[in-house]
Each structure stands twice: as C-alpha cells, then as structure tokens.
Motif scaffolding. Structure first.
Motif, PDB file in Angstrom:
ATOM      1  N   PHE A  18       0.425   1.683  -2.500  1.00 34.54           N
ATOM      2  CA  PHE A  18      -1.404   1.881  -2.380  1.00 34.54           C
ATOM      3  C   PHE A  18      -1.832   1.844  -1.066  1.00 34.54           C
ATOM      4  O   PHE A  18      -1.530   1.019  -0.240  1.00 34.54           O
ATOM      5  N   GLU A  19      -2.915   2.513  -0.659  1.00 33.56           N
ATOM      6  CA  GLU A  19      -3.414   2.567   0.453  1.00 33.56           C
ATOM      7  C   GLU A  19      -4.010   1.360   1.006  1.00 33.56           C
ATOM      8  O   GLU A  19      -3.941   0.854   2.041  1.00 33.56           O
ATOM      9  N   ASN A  20      -4.566   0.430   0.278  1.00 38.37           N
ATOM     10  CA  ASN A  20      -5.387  -0.797   0.727  1.00 38.37           C
ATOM     11  C   ASN A  20      -4.216  -1.882   0.290  1.00 38.37           C
ATOM     12  O   ASN A  20      -4.021  -2.389  -0.798  1.00 38.37           O
ATOM     13  N   GLN A  21      -3.702  -2.323   1.341  1.00 34.34           N
ATOM     14  CA  GLN A  21      -2.590  -3.304   1.284  1.00 34.34           C
ATOM     15  C   GLN A  21      -3.033  -4.775   0.808  1.00 34.34           C
ATOM     16  O   GLN A  21      -2.493  -5.625   0.164  1.00 34.34           O
ATOM     17  N   GLU A  22      -4.147  -5.022   1.565  1.00 30.67           N
ATOM     18  CA  GLU A  22      -4.678  -6.223   1.227  1.00 30.67           C
ATOM     19  C   GLU A  22      -5.069  -6.351  -0.296  1.00 30.67           C
ATOM     20  O   GLU A  22      -4.848  -7.535  -0.866  1.00 30.67           O
ATOM     21  N   MET A  23      -5.653  -5.448  -0.828  1.00 31.54           N
ATOM     22  CA  MET A  23      -5.815  -5.445  -2.355  1.00 31.54           C
ATOM     23  C   MET A  23      -4.604  -5.427  -3.231  1.00 31.54           C
ATOM     24  O   MET A  23      -4.485  -6.319  -4.051  1.00 31.54           O
ATOM     25  N   ALA A  24      -3.583  -4.517  -2.459  1.00 28.83           N
ATOM     26  CA  ALA A  24      -2.490  -4.637  -3.271  1.00 28.83           C
ATOM     27  C   ALA A  24      -1.574  -6.147  -3.333  1.00 28.83           C
ATOM     28  O   ALA A  24      -1.149  -6.388  -4.409  1.00 28.83           O
TER      29      ALA A  24
END
Length: 366
Positions: free
Chosen positions: A59-65
C-alpha cells in the motif's frame, strides 16, 4: 452505497432525537476528506483480512498501513479457532428496526460468544465500547444472522481506534442485548411520528446535518446562556456565578460551540453561493507569505546571508516513525521520551483517571 435512514452509524442521533431523521432528509450527506480516508482504511483492512498481509506492504500510504495492521492483527488474534469469521458483512436488524441494516467490520463466532469489532480510523473523538449503540445494533444483526447455528450467550463489542492507540472492549449477555432491542424498537417507531420531537444533546447534535436551523437546539442554547442575564454584551464575570451555573455552562460548551460552528458554516455557504444574508459578508482572510520558488530563494539567500539561509532540524518522533514505517519504528523507541500532557478539563463521566494535583504543582520559580 445504500444507507439506512435508521443506520447503525447514526444510531446515536435517531435513538435520542427522533425528529432528526425527517429534518436531515432534504439535506445532502456530503463526504469529507476524513470520511474518505476512513473508507480507504476499511477497504485496506478488508483486503488484508480476506487475502494476506501483502496488501499492507504494497500500500502506498505506509502510515495508514501501519495503523490498519493494528486492527487486522487484533481481528486475526480473535479469529484463532473461530467457528465463523465474517469481514465487512452487511447485517440486518430489521426484526427490531424497520428497514434497519448496516455493515459490520468484523464478526467472529467462537463457541458461545459473538465478537463484533468496529474499526474507527478517525482521531477526533475517542470512542468507547460500553453501551455503544452502533456496535450493539451490529450485534443484533449478527445475532439474527447466526444465532440459529450456535447457542450464543454473550456478545463482545470491540472498538479499535489505532491512531489514538485505543482499543476498548465490553461484553453484554444476549438477554440484556435483546431487552435493549425492545427499547430500540420503540425509539425507531418514534421517528415515524408526524412532527417527531427534536431533542438537543451533545452526542446526537455533534454530526447532525440539520442542527444549523434546529429550533430546539437554538432554544436550548438560549436557555443556557440567558438564564441569568438578558444581554450577551453584558455577560457576568464567572466569579459572580454559582458553581451550579458554571457547571451548566461547561457541560453545554461542546453543544453550543458545535451549533455556532454549524450556523457559521451554513451562512458562509449561502454567501459563497451568491445568496445574501443580512448583516454579514465574506471578506478576505489573513494571507500568508511563501517563496514563489524554494530553490531560487535558497540560492539567492545563500549568496546574501550564507549559512543563515537554511535551518537544519532533526525530524520529530512521529515524522521519523512515518519514514521508518510500522515494522521498523521500534528501532527508535529508546530514543523517545513522552512528557505528561497538560491537565485538561473534562466532565466527571470521562473514563480517564482524575489527576491528583495541588497548588504546589503550579508553583512558578522566581
């Protein structure tokens, strides 16, 4: 996506303000960036739980992941030796609420216990599991769907709010849940009444789309503010009010501020649409200055002032954790210290422990 007028996600509103259902009907339910962000997090959670953790890594947004992983790990831990696991399942509680349905994030049947897990990706308001109407309605719908295949005696409701580092759990017996459902049926029927009453309150009014023109909320605000004085330009000093009056004002603070914000937003939108509104107009807000081109500014300023043109500063712990990602953020844990938060005023019903403070805690060195 279809939504029930008596949906689980807005149960805190229609259960306590029957008139809000009809009041909101003509007002468009526009999606905010926060709602869209929450939808993305739920989609990622569903994909991960129905496939593998590879979705999180890609997933591009690793913070959200990283935050979603906290939720998926929790669900997977509950799912060990489970008899049934349902992810993003539409649940129907129309046996108690006409036309009532919603989508439960995770439902897990294990022995005589039904687990209902709700992911809250937002961080504006901390949500608790005890007596949570959304979770309880999901539980009713889940019980209706699978109650025939197991002798379910208990329902555990879990709220996972990873961005606030908050997981809350609460258990209710099935008989108690069904007794609550009888009250829910009465409240749902009340929403169908002609001129169903509007009832003001912090929880039901917080996200109500119709609060800007709610006469009940307006009257409630007036009653609170004008109990002891008639002119808002001559508000009394708090030192002249009784503790009961001060307490009443504080208890209504969020309610009043929320209403005033909704009124201001409504008038602003009307003016932006070219409609007039007596006594108010749109003006230019405070402007900010920035470089038209950062690199050009850096070059010229370096020529003018040398090393003073730039400032080097170590990134903050949250920024570092974002760069490292969820898997590696533990590598810097011993570098971080967490200071105590500033004492914050809260109602007695707040679940956080009260601070034991004295006047000496606030001594100022001279």
């Amino acid at each position: 996506m279809m939504h029930s007028n008596l949906g689980a996600s807005n149960a805190h509103r229609w259960l306590y303000c029957a008139g809000s259902v009809e009041a909101e009907r003509p007002i468009a339910n526009t999606s905010s960036k926060f709602a869209q962000e929450g939808t993305t997090a739920h989609d990622l959670g569903e994909l991960t739980l129905t496939t593998t953790d590879a979705a999180l890594g890609l997933f591009e947004n690793q913070e959200m992941a990283g935050f979603v992983r906290i939720y998926t790990d929790y669900v997977r831990a509950l799912s060990v030796n489970a008899d049934l696991v349902m992810i993003e399942e539409r649940v129907d509680y129309s046996d108690w609420v006409d036309g009532g349905f919603g989508t439960a994030d995770a439902v897990i049947l294990r022995g005589d216990t039904l687990h209902v897990v709700d992911l809250k990706y937002g961080m504006g308001v901390q949500v608790y599991a005890k007596d949570n109407p959304q979770g309880m309605l999901y539980a009713l719908g889940s019980y209706a769907a699978v109650g025939h295949i197991a002798d379910i005696k208990h329902v555990n409701i879990s709220i996972v709010q990873p961005r606030l580092d908050h997981i809350d759990e609460w258990s209710i017996s099935v008989p108690d849940l069904l007794r609550w459902a009888e009250w829910v049926t009465q409240r749902a029927e009340a929403t169908k009444e002609k001129d169903a009453p509007r009832v003001a309150g912090e929880k039901q009014c917080r996200f109500c789309r119709a609060k800007h023109n709610c006469k009940t909320l307006f009257k409630t605000t007036q009653d609170i503010l004008l109990t002891d004085f008639d002119n808002l330009d001559e508000l009394p000093n708090p030192d002249t009010l009784s503790d009961a009056q001060i307490g009443a004002a504080l208890a209504a603070k969020s309610l009043i501020e929320g209403w005033l914000g909704a009124v201001a937003t409504h008038v602003t939108q009307r003016l932006e649409n070219g409609e007039g509104f007596d006594g108010f107009k749109l003006v230019a807000g405070r402007s900010s200055r920035r470089w038209s081109d950062d690199e050009t500014a850096r070059t010229q300023l370096t020529e003018l002032v040398g090393d003073k043109a730039t400032v080097t500063k170590v990134i903050t712990p949250p920024q570092a954790e974002k760069v490292l990602g969820a898997k590696r953020k533990g590598e810097i844990a011993d570098l971080i210290v967490k200071s105590d938060g500033r004492p914050t005023l809260a109602p007695e019903s707040d679940k956080r422990a009260a601070l034991n403070v004295s006047i000496h805690d606030f001594d100022v060195a001279t």
